[in-house]
Design an enzyme around this catalytic site. Sequence first.
Site, PDB file in Angstrom:
ATOM      1  N   TYR A   1      92.769  26.555 -20.322  1.00  0.00           N
ATOM      2  CA  TYR A   1      92.954  25.376 -21.170  1.00  0.00           C
ATOM      3  C   TYR A   1      91.910  25.431 -22.283  1.00  0.00           C
ATOM      4  CZ  TYR A   1      96.226  22.614 -18.352  1.00  0.00           C
ATOM      5  OH  TYR A   1      97.344  22.134 -17.709  1.00  0.00           O
TER       6      TYR A   1
ATOM      7  N   LYS B   1      96.851  27.371 -22.556  1.00  0.00           N
ATOM      8  CA  LYS B   1      97.206  26.101 -23.200  1.00  0.00           C
ATOM      9  C   LYS B   1      96.282  26.017 -24.408  1.00  0.00           C
ATOM     10  CE  LYS B   1      96.785  21.105 -22.902  1.00  0.00           C
ATOM     11  NZ  LYS B   1      96.502  19.934 -22.065  1.00  0.00           N
TER      12      LYS B   1
END
Length: 178
Positions: free
Chosen positions: A7, A35
Amino acid sequence: MGPCVIYNVPARTGQDIPPRVIEQFSSWENLAGVKECAGNDRIASYTRSGIVVWSGNDDQCHDARWDCGANGVISVVSNLIPGLMYDLIYNGRDQELNQKLLPLIAWLFSEPNPIGLNTALAQLGMIKPVFRLPYIPLDIEKRKQFVQIVSDIGREHFIGNQEVRVLDDDEFLLLGRY
């Protein structure tokens, strides 16, 4: 260790994971993908390099998917309108739908997540209107805006089956401790 998704959410963490680090991990067999919240240029760069990437920005996910090659989105707004987000990501370029959803997305992120999402879920009757401090619900004007946004998009596209309503301040329970 099983598959992982990195992330990169610099606005939330205060730290950007630079592309050189992601590229070093890209050959790691346990890396499912990234992400990415640092913008669509970064997403395009990763997809050109064969790195699996999901947009982490709901307001940019349509263009990330259809212009930059993102595999999809790891989304907040999909908690409210899963079917429309599926359509946006998997049923082809749809700029009209994207534009229709942007006011909801802007509303959700008018304060840090999860404040908007939890306020919306409470207004839709999906959760009890309980917030743990320091989080508090969006103000009454924002709650009124949400009712209009739901009407504009169509209540049938949102989760749940209760009518959306404006909750008064005294309907929320604010907890100072667990």
